[in-house]
Write an enzyme that holds these catalytic residues in place. Sequence first.
Site, PDB file in Angstrom:
ATOM      1  N   PRO A  61       0.814  -1.214   0.000  1.00  0.00           N
ATOM      2  CG  PRO A  61      -0.018  -1.018   2.176  1.00  0.00           C
ATOM      3  CD  PRO A  61       0.669  -1.980   1.237  1.00  0.00           C
ATOM      4  CG  HIS A  62       1.959   3.021  -3.107  1.00  0.00           C
ATOM      5  ND1 HIS A  62       1.754   1.664  -3.338  1.00  0.00           N
ATOM      6  CD2 HIS A  62       1.826   3.620  -4.312  1.00  0.00           C
ATOM      7  CE1 HIS A  62       1.527   1.480  -4.627  1.00  0.00           C
ATOM      8  NE2 HIS A  62       1.552   2.651  -5.238  1.00  0.00           N
ATOM      9  N   GLY A  63       0.271   5.812  -0.918  1.00  0.00           N
ATOM     10  CA  GLY A  63      -0.705   6.867  -1.158  1.00  0.00           C
ATOM     11  C   GLY A  63      -0.809   7.260  -2.618  1.00  0.00           C
TER      12      GLY A  63
END
Length: 144
Positions: A61-63
């Site tokens: 997950p990453h923004g």
Amino acid sequence: MSVLTAEQVRIHPGGASRDDALQEATDILVAAGAVTPAYVDAMRQREETVSTYMGNGLAIPHGTNEAKDAILASALSVVRYDGGVDWDGEQARFVIGIAGVGDEHLDILSRIAILFSDEDDVARLEAAATPDELFALLSEVNEG
């Protein structure tokens, strides 16, 4: 510069929901001084448009790109959930949260992808008994 320290690596014997996993990934990155608490919202927005499940039990997950102002420094969080995380119908055992300043996340992503593309490496990561042992196996993601 190290993007990963031993304090940013955790192992849980149980599982978690995807939402809880995203929150923990963010909390670790916040504690590392890498992101603001708002970063978790950008991670959730990313999941709504495209799953960050990569296969081989790995989610990264990453923004979203719009969340760059929530990123203070490049860093990783690594959590192994031995009970697994239901990630849009896939079973994630490793949740690696990424915060990257500028385009640094691309280089970090490629190092993680290489590590997790080798089934023997993944088996060693799954067999690590302690967070310190897991950290030692992951140390190659740090820039040498």
